[in-house]
Design an enzyme around this catalytic site. Structure first.
Site, mmCIF file in Angstrom:
data_model
loop_
_atom_site.group_PDB
_atom_site.id
_atom_site.type_symbol
_atom_site.label_atom_id
_atom_site.label_comp_id
_atom_site.label_asym_id
_atom_site.label_seq_id
_atom_site.Cartn_x
_atom_site.Cartn_y
_atom_site.Cartn_z
ATOM 1 N N ASP A 33 54.385 109.258 -8.196
ATOM 2 C CA ASP A 33 53.424 109.623 -9.243
ATOM 3 C C ASP A 33 52.558 110.781 -8.774
ATOM 4 O O ASP A 33 52.187 111.668 -9.546
ATOM 5 C CB ASP A 33 52.541 108.422 -9.595
ATOM 6 C CG ASP A 33 53.184 107.529 -10.644
ATOM 7 O OD1 ASP A 33 52.553 106.525 -11.003
ATOM 8 O OD2 ASP A 33 54.290 107.852 -11.098
ATOM 9 N N HIS A 34 52.203 110.757 -7.501
ATOM 10 C CA HIS A 34 51.366 111.816 -6.919
ATOM 11 C C HIS A 34 52.031 113.174 -7.089
ATOM 12 O O HIS A 34 51.413 114.141 -7.545
ATOM 13 C CB HIS A 34 51.139 111.516 -5.441
ATOM 14 C CG HIS A 34 50.523 112.637 -4.659
ATOM 15 N ND1 HIS A 34 49.189 112.954 -4.752
ATOM 16 C CD2 HIS A 34 51.063 113.519 -3.782
ATOM 17 C CE1 HIS A 34 48.928 113.981 -3.958
ATOM 18 N NE2 HIS A 34 50.054 114.340 -3.363
ATOM 19 N N TYR A 36 54.465 113.979 -9.157
ATOM 20 C CA TYR A 36 54.617 114.296 -10.570
ATOM 21 C C TYR A 36 53.303 114.809 -11.161
ATOM 22 O O TYR A 36 53.274 115.787 -11.904
ATOM 23 C CB TYR A 36 55.075 113.049 -11.327
ATOM 24 C CG TYR A 36 55.182 113.251 -12.819
ATOM 25 C CD1 TYR A 36 56.347 113.728 -13.393
ATOM 26 C CD2 TYR A 36 54.099 112.977 -13.658
ATOM 27 C CE1 TYR A 36 56.447 113.925 -14.758
ATOM 28 C CE2 TYR A 36 54.185 113.175 -15.021
ATOM 29 C CZ TYR A 36 55.370 113.640 -15.561
ATOM 30 O OH TYR A 36 55.452 113.843 -16.919
ATOM 31 N N LEU A 84 45.960 110.557 -16.379
ATOM 32 C CA LEU A 84 44.660 111.091 -15.990
ATOM 33 C C LEU A 84 44.739 112.569 -15.653
ATOM 34 O O LEU A 84 45.733 113.044 -15.106
ATOM 35 C CB LEU A 84 44.114 110.334 -14.772
ATOM 36 C CG LEU A 84 43.773 108.853 -14.964
ATOM 37 C CD1 LEU A 84 43.299 108.263 -13.648
ATOM 38 C CD2 LEU A 84 42.713 108.678 -16.037
ATOM 39 N N LYS A 119 43.235 105.016 -6.372
ATOM 40 C CA LYS A 119 44.331 105.284 -7.312
ATOM 41 C C LYS A 119 45.632 104.797 -6.689
ATOM 42 O O LYS A 119 46.168 105.412 -5.776
ATOM 43 C CB LYS A 119 44.433 106.764 -7.646
ATOM 44 C CG LYS A 119 45.456 107.032 -8.737
ATOM 45 C CD LYS A 119 45.516 108.490 -9.111
ATOM 46 C CE LYS A 119 46.455 108.671 -10.310
ATOM 47 N NZ LYS A 119 47.797 108.129 -10.065
ATOM 48 N N GLU A 175 48.315 98.212 -12.190
ATOM 49 C CA GLU A 175 49.401 98.903 -11.487
ATOM 50 C C GLU A 175 50.214 97.887 -10.696
ATOM 51 O O GLU A 175 49.661 97.046 -9.984
ATOM 52 C CB GLU A 175 48.798 99.941 -10.536
ATOM 53 C CG GLU A 175 49.766 100.997 -10.067
ATOM 54 C CD GLU A 175 49.751 102.224 -10.965
ATOM 55 O OE1 GLU A 175 50.431 103.195 -10.621
ATOM 56 O OE2 GLU A 175 49.062 102.197 -12.018
ATOM 57 N N CYS A 400 70.808 144.656 -11.854
ATOM 58 C CA CYS A 400 70.960 143.238 -12.177
ATOM 59 C C CYS A 400 72.210 142.676 -11.502
ATOM 60 O O CYS A 400 73.304 143.242 -11.669
ATOM 61 C CB CYS A 400 71.059 143.057 -13.693
ATOM 62 S SG CYS A 400 71.381 141.354 -14.204
ATOM 63 N N CYS A 418 65.710 142.610 -15.765
ATOM 64 C CA CYS A 418 66.876 143.192 -16.417
ATOM 65 C C CYS A 418 66.553 143.282 -17.901
ATOM 66 O O CYS A 418 66.196 142.280 -18.522
ATOM 67 C CB CYS A 418 68.105 142.312 -16.189
ATOM 68 S SG CYS A 418 69.521 142.780 -17.201
ATOM 69 N N CYS A 424 73.142 140.265 -21.379
ATOM 70 C CA CYS A 424 73.238 139.909 -19.955
ATOM 71 C C CYS A 424 73.654 138.446 -19.842
ATOM 72 O O CYS A 424 72.963 137.558 -20.325
ATOM 73 C CB CYS A 424 71.901 140.136 -19.255
ATOM 74 S SG CYS A 424 71.884 139.595 -17.527
#
Length: 673
Positions: A33-34, A36, A84, A119, A175, A400, A418, A424
């Site tokens: 979670d941290h 994310y 949060l 947390k 949790e 490119c 490009c 492309c």
């Protein structure tokens, strides 16, 4: 800078989609979670710093992704379980306090008390009680709907099944997590990367006995639909009811004490025996919480002060470049794989040529790699003290790597790009994804995997090839390919046919022109009204040094339109598309607001002779109507073609007005005149 920010936003959204699908869809999260939340926080900072790129945000206000093929029933929370907002510095926390005080219109000497709580790094849940009896436990899910895990939650150690003197309806939130000791016992038999993943996977087991054996723990931290005056009272009552609560909590009205609590927790967290990823500061007063309310995805009365990100040192094996949807050529560090925060990292962003030169990054160097919510991690520094004589300076390509077009750098920008755009091939994959997206042609069934399949097999080379796909597929048996079947192919062909009728504003957005997002595309469409008018005006623009004035559109957007229409390859694709599509005229705001059907609900049924169902729907929406799939008491009008079916009967029974196709055509013509 703006293009870099837009590219970063697209990458962040891609990463968020990826992790949401793994977590909510497959029960196989790759990150904590941290990690994310760091992605979400970086996206917020990016949008705050570059508000102009909000129009490109195609993954907004996301809390989670609904679980696919769920083994557990979906249930709705009493109130949304929002994520949060995050803080990574003391300054972020101070800004949060300032915002709260300003919102509440507090005077300098008015007291604002905070509840400071650990947390937990686990999986959020809600427990619903009716008359004091536990009736349902659910995961957070997408924030509005979660999975019913009641059966498994019944074996959570210490979760009360009956409450004394509780409100008639009460939702307790908390949790679910796993202690380090229990995780170590489990590691030998299960392939979980960390305790957080183990907790999330264990609570979703189909066998309750396995859940019980996993020895999961939980902590309760809030109560919804309660009558308590403060968060402190809530925690006290939860404890008295028998819930497990975290006793390491501080109530203070001094930010210095809150930060000191955070620092203390950070330095001693290894002794806890379970994972935490920060400290949550909540406004203690429930009345203040109600006044503050929430944004689309976060409460305004709470913030998570996250622990610092992690860094590691590894060898830079090579530098490659990749071409993004908008043509930006980005250097990528190919690394000797290194574990950073529990995730194996083998690639990192070098941002641009200027950054490579400024840091003097060379192939063969030992580099410092940081994971702090990046789409891919970033190289932040070079350890020059250990540089060997065999390191090589990187030479950025002048053309490119995909189509060979000369790379161009616009004044004031650091990115090389490009400019071939639609012609492309390296840009084609991402452009096709953008073209078929919800705000573009909205082709259901043509997702990222399908697009990659068709591009890799040479069936799609540009966005125009989508409408030749049906013909090309006649000679190919997709049934033998993984993920394809007769029904999925038929559905895709039908979706492509339906998308061939498109509103002008959606078509302009779908082209993926720089600085032309949803809002800008709508302004352009409303200005020119028809594809023919727009096309002719843009061609004329390329032949003169003059400019055009479109209300609400800036210089950069106009210049981008001119540049787009100056490329012959783009014009060829437009010619092909305009021959295959029915691009509907755009109604003006005045027409939408004053039409007889504006704000009304319209339903279509039966077979229409002069237009497709999609075209009729777009006509109605362009005039401000809402189009529904079924008839109800809220339906204002039913347009009935031949063989109307049960909708016609239901409309008559509800006294809903019913008209035929010819009357509908006349109604649309009158509204547009």
């Amino acid at each position: 800078m703006l293009e870099q920010a837009r590219r970063r936003l697209a990458g962040l959204n891609a990463k968020l989609r990826h992790h949401d699908m793994l977590y909510h869809g497959l029960d196989a999260p790759e990150v904590t979670d941290h990690q994310y939340d760091l992605l979400v926080q970086e996206k917020k900072r990016l949008l705050d710093e570059f508000p102009d790129i909000r129009q490109y945000d195609d993954y907004a206000d996301v809390v989670g992704t609904p679980k696919i093929d769920s083994r557990f029933p979906k249930v709705q929370h009493l109130e949304p379980m929002l994520s949060l907002e995050n803080a990574f510095t003391v300054q972020d926390v101070e800004k949060f306090i300032t915002r709260v005080r300003r919102f509440l219109e507090l005077q300098p000497d008015d007291i604002l008390e905070l509840s400071c709580e650990l947390k937990m790094d686990g999986m959020s849940f809600s427990a619903l009680y009716h008359g004091g009896k536990l009736t349902r436990v659910a995961t957070r899910g997408n924030g509005h709907f979660g999975e019913d895990i009641t059966t498994n939650a019944m074996v959570l150690r210490g979760l009360p099944h009956q409450l004394d003197s509780a409100p008639e309806v009460l939702e307790v939130r908390g949790e679910i997590y796993m202690h380090h000791e229990d995780f170590e016992k489990l590691r030998g038999s299960c392939n979980f990367a960390n305790p957080r993943n183990a907790a999330a996977g264990s609570i979703r087991q189909l066998n309750q006995k396995i859940v019980e054996e996993r020895n999961l723990s939980y902590v309760a931290y809030s109560a919804v639909n309660s009558t308590f005056a403060t968060q402190q009272e809530i925690l006290k009552q939860l404890d008295e009811w028998g819930f497990h609560t975290n006793k390491q909590v501080l109530f203070t009205d001094k930010i210095e004490e809150a930060i000191a609590f955070y620092n203390s927790v950070y330095t001693t967290r290894s002794a806890l025996g379970y994972d935490i990823d920060g400290v949550v500061y909540k406004v203690n007063s429930i009345n203040f919480q109600k006044l503050l309310g929430a944004t689309g995805k976060s409460p305004r009365w709470a913030i998570a002060h996250k622990f610092p990100s992690t860094e590691a040192r590894t060898k830079l094996l090579d530098i490659t470049v990749q071409v993004g949807r908008t043509g930006v050529v980005t250097p990528i560090a190919e690394l000797e794989p290194i574990n950073i925060g529990g995730v194996m990292v083998s690639r990192a962003s070098l941002h641009n040529l200027n950054e490579i030169e400024r840091k003097d990054v060379r192939i063969g160097d030992l580099v410092i790699v940081k994971r702090a919510g990046e789409v891919i991690p970033q190289v932040v520094d070079v350890d020059k003290t250990l540089r060997s004589s065999g390191t090589q300076k990187f030479v950025f390509p002048s053309h490119c790597p995909s189509c060979g077009s000369k790379l161009h750098r616009e004044p004031g920008e650091v990115a090389l790009r490009c400019v071939a755009e639609l012609s492309c091939k390296a840009q084609a994959l991402e452009r096709v994804k953008h073209f078929v997206s919800r705000d573009g042609l909205n082709i259901m069934g043509l997702g990222a995997k399908q697009i990659e399949f068709f591009c890799n097999h040479g069936l799609i080379g540009s966005i125009a090839d989508i409408f030749s796909l049906e013909e090309k597929l006649h000679g190919i048996n997709l049934d033998t390919e993984h993920g394809w079947g007769e029904k999925s192919v038929a559905n895709l062909i039908a979706a492509i046919r339906n998308s061939a009728t498109v509103r002008l504003s959606n078509f302009i957005f779908a082209l993926g022109i720089r600085f032309i997002g949803v809002g800008a595309a709508k302004l352009i469409a409303e200005h020119y009204r028809s594809y023919k008018n727009w096309h002719q005006a843009m061609l004329a623009l390329t032949e003169t040094h003059d400019t055009v004035q479109i209300r609400g559109l800036g210089e950069k957007s106009i210049s981008s339109l001119k540049a787009f229409f100056s490329v012959q390859g783009n014009l060829e694709v437009l010619e092909s598309l305009s021959a295959k599509l029915n691009i509907l005229d755009e109604a003006s705001p005045a027409q939408r607001g004053s039409s007889a059907i504006s704000g009304k609900t319209v339903v279509f049924t039966g077979t229409l002779e002069s237009m497709s169902r999609t075209e009729a729907k777009l006509q109605a929406e362009s005039l401000g109507a809402k189009v529904a799939n079924s008839v109800s008491a809220n339906t204002w009008l039913l347009v009935a073609g031949s063989n109307p079916g049960s909708k016609h009967e239901k409309a008559l029974s509800l006294n809903v007005r019913v008209i035929d196709e010819q009357t509908w055509v006349k109604m649309v013509e009158d509204a547009r005149s």
